[in-house]
Design a protein around this motif. Structure first.
Motif, PDB file in Angstrom:
ATOM      1  N   UNK A 164       0.831  -1.192   0.000  1.00 21.62           N
ATOM      2  CA  UNK A 164       0.000   0.000   0.000  1.00 21.62           C
ATOM      3  C   UNK A 164       0.873   1.252   0.000  1.00 21.62           C
ATOM      4  N   UNK A 165       0.499   2.237  -0.810  1.00 22.56           N
ATOM      5  CA  UNK A 165       1.329   3.429  -0.971  1.00 22.56           C
ATOM      6  C   UNK A 165       1.513   4.189   0.340  1.00 22.56           C
ATOM      7  N   UNK A 166       0.582   4.073   1.269  1.00 23.65           N
ATOM      8  CA  UNK A 166       0.683   4.779   2.544  1.00 23.65           C
ATOM      9  C   UNK A 166       1.431   3.999   3.618  1.00 23.65           C
ATOM     10  N   UNK A 167       1.762   2.740   3.354  1.00 19.24           N
ATOM     11  CA  UNK A 167       2.422   1.902   4.353  1.00 19.24           C
ATOM     12  C   UNK A 167       3.935   2.027   4.201  1.00 19.24           C
ATOM     13  N   UNK A 168       4.486   3.127   4.685  1.00 21.29           N
ATOM     14  CA  UNK A 168       5.911   3.389   4.511  1.00 21.29           C
ATOM     15  C   UNK A 168       6.784   2.446   5.338  1.00 21.29           C
ATOM     16  N   UNK A 169       6.287   2.001   6.489  1.00 22.40           N
ATOM     17  CA  UNK A 169       7.077   1.072   7.300  1.00 22.40           C
ATOM     18  C   UNK A 169       7.326  -0.229   6.536  1.00 22.40           C
ATOM     19  N   UNK A 170       6.272  -0.771   5.964  1.00 17.59           N
ATOM     20  CA  UNK A 170       6.428  -2.011   5.210  1.00 17.59           C
ATOM     21  C   UNK A 170       7.266  -1.784   3.956  1.00 17.59           C
ATOM     22  N   UNK A 171       7.063  -0.654   3.296  1.00 17.02           N
ATOM     23  CA  UNK A 171       7.829  -0.341   2.093  1.00 17.02           C
ATOM     24  C   UNK A 171       9.320  -0.280   2.397  1.00 17.02           C
ATOM     25  N   UNK A 172       9.709   0.382   3.478  1.00 17.57           N
ATOM     26  CA  UNK A 172      11.125   0.472   3.838  1.00 17.57           C
ATOM     27  C   UNK A 172      11.687  -0.892   4.215  1.00 17.57           C
ATOM     28  N   UNK A 173      10.877  -1.717   4.892  1.00 18.65           N
ATOM     29  CA  UNK A 173      11.349  -3.053   5.255  1.00 18.65           C
ATOM     30  C   UNK A 173      11.598  -3.891   4.006  1.00 18.65           C
ATOM     31  N   UNK A 174      10.699  -3.832   3.039  1.00 15.90           N
ATOM     32  CA  UNK A 174      10.873  -4.593   1.800  1.00 15.90           C
ATOM     33  C   UNK A 174      12.132  -4.151   1.064  1.00 15.90           C
ATOM     34  N   UNK A 175      12.396  -2.864   1.011  1.00 15.15           N
ATOM     35  CA  UNK A 175      13.618  -2.384   0.372  1.00 15.15           C
ATOM     36  C   UNK A 175      14.851  -2.932   1.088  1.00 15.15           C
ATOM     37  N   UNK A 176      14.799  -2.986   2.422  1.00 11.71           N
ATOM     38  CA  UNK A 176      15.916  -3.507   3.197  1.00 11.71           C
ATOM     39  C   UNK A 176      16.127  -4.995   2.956  1.00 11.71           C
ATOM     40  N   UNK A 177      15.055  -5.712   2.609  1.00  5.75           N
ATOM     41  CA  UNK A 177      15.166  -7.154   2.342  1.00  5.75           C
ATOM     42  C   UNK A 177      15.528  -7.456   0.895  1.00  5.75           C
ATOM     43  N   UNK A 178      15.818  -6.445   0.103  1.00  9.24           N
ATOM     44  CA  UNK A 178      16.297  -6.667  -1.256  1.00  9.24           C
ATOM     45  C   UNK A 178      15.321  -6.369  -2.363  1.00  9.24           C
ATOM     46  N   UNK A 179      14.084  -5.958  -2.046  1.00  7.37           N
ATOM     47  CA  UNK A 179      13.093  -5.637  -3.068  1.00  7.37           C
ATOM     48  C   UNK A 179      13.415  -4.287  -3.695  1.00  7.37           C
ATOM     49  N   UNK A 180      13.078  -4.128  -4.985  1.00  4.56           N
ATOM     50  CA  UNK A 180      13.329  -2.890  -5.697  1.00  4.56           C
ATOM     51  C   UNK A 180      12.172  -2.587  -6.647  1.00  4.56           C
ATOM     52  N   UNK A 181      11.915  -1.303  -6.920  1.00  9.98           N
ATOM     53  CA  UNK A 181      10.954  -0.974  -7.980  1.00  9.98           C
ATOM     54  C   UNK A 181      11.454  -1.541  -9.306  1.00  9.98           C
ATOM     55  N   UNK A 182      10.533  -1.865 -10.197  1.00  7.00           N
ATOM     56  CA  UNK A 182      10.921  -2.360 -11.512  1.00  7.00           C
ATOM     57  C   UNK A 182      11.801  -1.343 -12.212  1.00  7.00           C
ATOM     58  N   UNK A 183      12.772  -1.825 -12.986  1.00 11.38           N
ATOM     59  CA  UNK A 183      13.706  -0.939 -13.676  1.00 11.38           C
ATOM     60  C   UNK A 183      12.993   0.009 -14.629  1.00 11.38           C
ATOM     61  N   UNK A 184      11.870  -0.429 -15.202  1.00  6.33           N
ATOM     62  CA  UNK A 184      11.138   0.391 -16.168  1.00  6.33           C
ATOM     63  C   UNK A 184      10.062   1.249 -15.527  1.00  6.33           C
ATOM     64  N   UNK A 185       9.874   1.112 -14.209  1.00 11.31           N
ATOM     65  CA  UNK A 185       8.843   1.902 -13.542  1.00 11.31           C
ATOM     66  C   UNK A 185       9.353   3.320 -13.317  1.00 11.31           C
ATOM     67  N   UNK A 186       8.535   4.294 -13.592  1.00  8.25           N
ATOM     68  CA  UNK A 186       8.901   5.682 -13.366  1.00  8.25           C
ATOM     69  C   UNK A 186       7.868   6.337 -12.462  1.00  8.25           C
ATOM     70  N   UNK A 187       8.293   7.399 -11.795  1.00  7.96           N
ATOM     71  CA  UNK A 187       7.374   8.103 -10.909  1.00  7.96           C
ATOM     72  C   UNK A 187       6.172   8.620 -11.683  1.00  7.96           C
ATOM     73  N   UNK A 188       6.401   9.069 -12.917  1.00  8.53           N
ATOM     74  CA  UNK A 188       5.316   9.650 -13.701  1.00  8.53           C
ATOM     75  C   UNK A 188       4.222   8.641 -14.018  1.00  8.53           C
ATOM     76  N   UNK A 189       4.593   7.365 -14.214  1.00  5.02           N
ATOM     77  CA  UNK A 189       3.603   6.372 -14.601  1.00  5.02           C
ATOM     78  C   UNK A 189       2.997   5.646 -13.413  1.00  5.02           C
ATOM     79  N   UNK A 190       3.593   5.751 -12.226  1.00  2.00           N
ATOM     80  CA  UNK A 190       3.123   4.934 -11.101  1.00  2.00           C
ATOM     81  C   UNK A 190       2.583   5.745  -9.932  1.00  2.00           C
ATOM     82  N   UNK A 191       2.745   7.076  -9.929  1.00  2.00           N
ATOM     83  CA  UNK A 191       2.431   7.841  -8.725  1.00  2.00           C
ATOM     84  C   UNK A 191       0.955   7.846  -8.391  1.00  2.00           C
TER      85      UNK A 191
END
Length: 235
Positions: free
Chosen positions: A198-225
């Motif tokens: 969920x876009x508002x769940x920053x705690x979970x988002x930061x944890x996923x990034x720490x565990x190795x998850x990344x936005x797709x290489x082709x994803x851009x802020x303009x198309x996903x915001x």
């Protein structure tokens, strides 16, 4: 925390009382080495669909301990937030029916031999024509749609872990969340892991990034915001 045992969505049989005990047929985890990280002493294993049904109340208790509020659900509805737990059970029941569904649990074995459920992760293969992309139409990079078309994606729908796993030693291979997600993807050679947060769940988002998850290489802020949820990839 007071015990909460909602009705089972998939069965009318009563839940087993008390902690799950190790049967003679079940293997036991390797003894913990002196000074080893605590996560190494937790035994990770899959559950069958019948076992998921039998242990639903334990999964519900785990959800209550590890999730502050599921996406798109109110923080409090009815006595003790009953609707929130019911929604979790319904989501899990829906996911269990998906082809290729897999669920792993982590358990710590106490001195008496009783197993305490400490974590859970589950997922399923994703197909381009499936419903898993709901709410993300128009916000998905084309490269992932192409991979989904050849059955190259596996969605990890949820990872339920204690707060210490989210905030401590996230980059260690023995971090329990990393162990669970690696095990889920391990039997699917060459697939990419995908998950939604969920876009508002920053705690979970930061944890996923720490565990190795990344936005797709082709994803851009303009198309996903404008998408209500973020899509992350684990390679």
């Amino acid at each position: 925390m007071s015990a909460h045992k909602p009705g089972h969505p998939a069965t009318s049989r009563p839940s087993p009382a008390g902690p799950h005990r190790v049967s003679p047929e079940e293997s036991t985890p390797q003894a913990r080495r002196r000074g080893a990280p605590p996560e190494e002493g937790e035994f990770v294993r899959p559950l069958t669909r019948r076992q998921i049904d039998d242990r639903m109340w334990e999964l519900d208790e785990l959800y209550a301990r590890t999730s502050s509020c599921a996406p798109r659900e109110p923080t409090h509805v009815g006595p003790a937030g009953q609707d929130r737990y019911t929604a979790f059970q319904q989501r899990l029941a829906d996911h269990v029916r998906r082809p290729g569904f897999e669920l792993l649990v982590a358990e710590a074995v106490g001195p008496s031999g009783a197993r305490d459920l400490t974590a859970c992760a589950y997922g399923f293969p994703v197909h381009r024509a499936g419903s898993w992309w709901r709410d993300l139409d128009g916000h998905l990079p084309e490269d992932l749609l192409d991979v989904a078309a050849v059955d190259g994606l596996f969605a990890i729908a949820d990872i339920l872990v204690e707060r210490r796993v989210r905030t401590q030693d996230q980059t260690r291979d023995w971090n329990l969340a990393r162990r669970l997600q690696k095990r889920l993807l391990g039997s699917h050679t060459g697939v990419l892991g995908v998950t939604l947060v969920d876009r508002d769940d920053m705690e979970k988002y930061r944890a996923l990034l720490a565990w190795g998850w990344r936005p797709s290489a082709d994803e851009t802020w303009a198309t996903s915001r404008y998408a209500p949820r973020r899509l992350l990839v684990l390679r």
